[in-house]
Design a protein around this motif. Structure first.
Motif, short mmCIF file in Angstrom:
data_model
loop_
_atom_site.label_atom_id
_atom_site.label_comp_id
_atom_site.label_asym_id
_atom_site.label_seq_id
_atom_site.Cartn_x
_atom_site.Cartn_y
_atom_site.Cartn_z
N ALA A 181 0.83 -1.20 0.00
CA ALA A 181 0.00 0.00 0.00
C ALA A 181 0.87 1.25 0.00
O ALA A 181 0.61 2.21 -0.74
CB ALA A 181 -0.93 -0.01 1.21
N ALA A 236 1.31 4.05 -3.00
CA ALA A 236 1.04 5.47 -2.77
C ALA A 236 2.21 6.32 -3.25
O ALA A 236 2.01 7.35 -3.91
CB ALA A 236 0.76 5.73 -1.29
N TYR A 271 -4.11 -0.40 -0.74
CA TYR A 271 -4.34 0.98 -0.33
C TYR A 271 -5.79 1.19 0.11
O TYR A 271 -6.72 0.69 -0.53
CB TYR A 271 -4.01 1.95 -1.46
CG TYR A 271 -4.26 3.40 -1.07
CD1 TYR A 271 -3.33 4.11 -0.33
CD2 TYR A 271 -5.46 4.02 -1.42
CE1 TYR A 271 -3.58 5.43 0.05
CE2 TYR A 271 -5.71 5.34 -1.04
CZ TYR A 271 -4.77 6.03 -0.30
OH TYR A 271 -5.02 7.32 0.08
#
Length: 427
Positions: free
Chosen positions: A142, A146, A298
């Motif tokens: 995640a 990002a 995410y």
């Protein structure tokens, strides 16, 4: 944004997620937004911020939000050049205090602006869950995703996989930047040069074939850059969504960005005056991106920025996988409107510059005297969305109303009442 458990609202604008840490001036300007996170506060919450809200602004926000005096805590973090806020917290010896505040609040969770590695590591050390992640916590995938999707190059690569249209362009290292720019100018006549990791339009350079020199690009630029064809832009738009593993991406709001020289200056929502097929395409792209993010672990808000050209074509320009400049005002508007018994309000956030310096209390009094301040009974009005500006002149405000026409009328009345200097270079 609804929540039941207390939040440690983590205003980590000093982060390497969206802007490189050496760009300290950019980060300082970005951090000026931090006091606006007061609009997320509820009783029992803690705001950790590099820039504290002024007492008048905090009191006003709490009054509108119906948050009793003394029920929220503000922790100010001394800024350290070239570091993330999490590192600054450690250097200032504040980590234990934040941990103690969290321990006093059952099931408290950390709500960061940016999901950067330093924040995730500090949360793990303090035993704090990061909102909105579950007990398993934030996965490395995640965080990596990002970081990748907050770069121009990373977004362009993923957009290609997902069938999202982007402007013609190339990704190149600084060492090959001048050659790439000259080649693309020869082909397109006009280009825009973007730092790979930047936010809010910072660092954009617009160049034309007839320019006598390439300015700073002639002096050995380093890092990764994106060079794109400069499109004939009619509108700058965005869609903001929320996603997470096991959940379908959901559109939260859409709107049009106000820009000047490619930099963000304000926002109007919902998106209007754009062909319905264009809105559907924008939302479809945003949903595809959310599915990609969720598959990699995410969870939380993200945005997709795009432009509509003069011929009606839509091109995506970047993704912002974090809380964006419109996430907090949308939450504020929704909260105020629901408390007043209204839904589906139109709104905008913008700034106006007064001819003379003003204080917060005087400005608020004038808004009330003019009948322009937020009125729950009518479900419309002006909110001083930002703290008192350092120069007493550059005021950040929000306007809320039943529709775009009324919002525009209120903003016009506001500009007249506060004697705003007419803006220049804005579209």
């Amino acid at each position: 944004m609804e929540h039941s458990a207390p939040l440690i609202i983590w205003a980590n604008f000093f982060s390497d997620l969206a802007v490189d840490l050496p760009a300290h001036g950019v980060l300082q300007r970005w951090a000026e937004q931090a006091p606006r996170k007061v609009w997320l506060l509820r009783p029992g919450d803690v705001l950790v911020t590099p820039v504290p809200p002024g007492p008048e602004f905090l009191a006003h926000a709490c009054e509108l939000l119906e948050v009793p005096d003394g029920t929220v805590t503000v922790v100010t973090v001394p800024r350290v050049s070239g570091t993330t806020m999490a590192d600054a917290v450690e250097r200032a010896g504040l980590a234990e205090r934040i941990g103690a505040l969290a321990a006093e609040r059952r099931d408290a969770r950390l709500l960061p602006v940016a999901l950067d590695r330093a924040t995730v590591a500090l949360a793990a050390r303090l035993g704090l869950r990061v909102a909105p992640y579950g007990p398993a916590g934030v996965t490395a995938s995640a965080v990596d995703t990002a970081y990748r999707l907050n770069t121009k190059a990373g977004f362009r690569a993923v957009a290609g996989e997902l069938g999202i249209r982007v402007p013609p362009g190339r990704v190149c290292p600084g060492g090959g930047l001048t050659t790439t720019v000259r080649a693309m100018l020869g082909r397109y006549g006009r280009v825009v040069v973007k730092p790979d990791r930047s936010a809010g339009g910072c660092g954009l350079t617009f160049l034309s074939r007839g320019d006598p020199a390439l300015g700073p690009l002639d002096h050995g630029a380093s890092g990764t850059w994106v060079v794109e064809r400069c499109l004939d832009v009619a509108r700058s738009v965005s869609v903001q969504l929320i996603t997470g593993p096991g959940a379908s991406p959901r559109v939260v709001h859409s709107g049009e960005m106000r820009t000047a020289a490619g930099s963000y200056t304000g926002y109007v929502s919902p998106l209007h005056g754009v062909a319905r097929r264009t809105v559907r395409e924008l939302e479809r792209w945003g949903t595809a991106l959310g599915t990609y993010l969720a598959a990699r672990g995410y969870a939380g808000p993200y945005g997709l920025d795009a432009v509509v050209t003069a011929d009606g074509s839509l091109y995506a320009t970047e993704s912002n996988v974090r809380r964006t400049a419109t996430t907090t005002p949308q939450a504020m508007v929704g909260r105020l409107a629901r408390a007043a018994g209204y839904e589906d309000r139109a709104w905008l956030v913008a700034s106006g510059r007064t001819q003379a310096a003003r204080g917060f209390a005087d400005t608020l009094r004038q808004l009330r005297a003019e009948g322009l301040a937020w009125n729950p009974g009518r479900g419309e009005g002006v909110v001083l969305y930002g703290d008192a500006p350092a120069d007493g002149r550059s005021w950040r405000y929000a306007v809320i109303g039943p529709g775009h026409t009324r919002v525009t009328e209120i903003e016009t009345a506001l500009a007249r009442a506060l004697a705003f200097v007419p803006p220049s270079g804005e579209r």
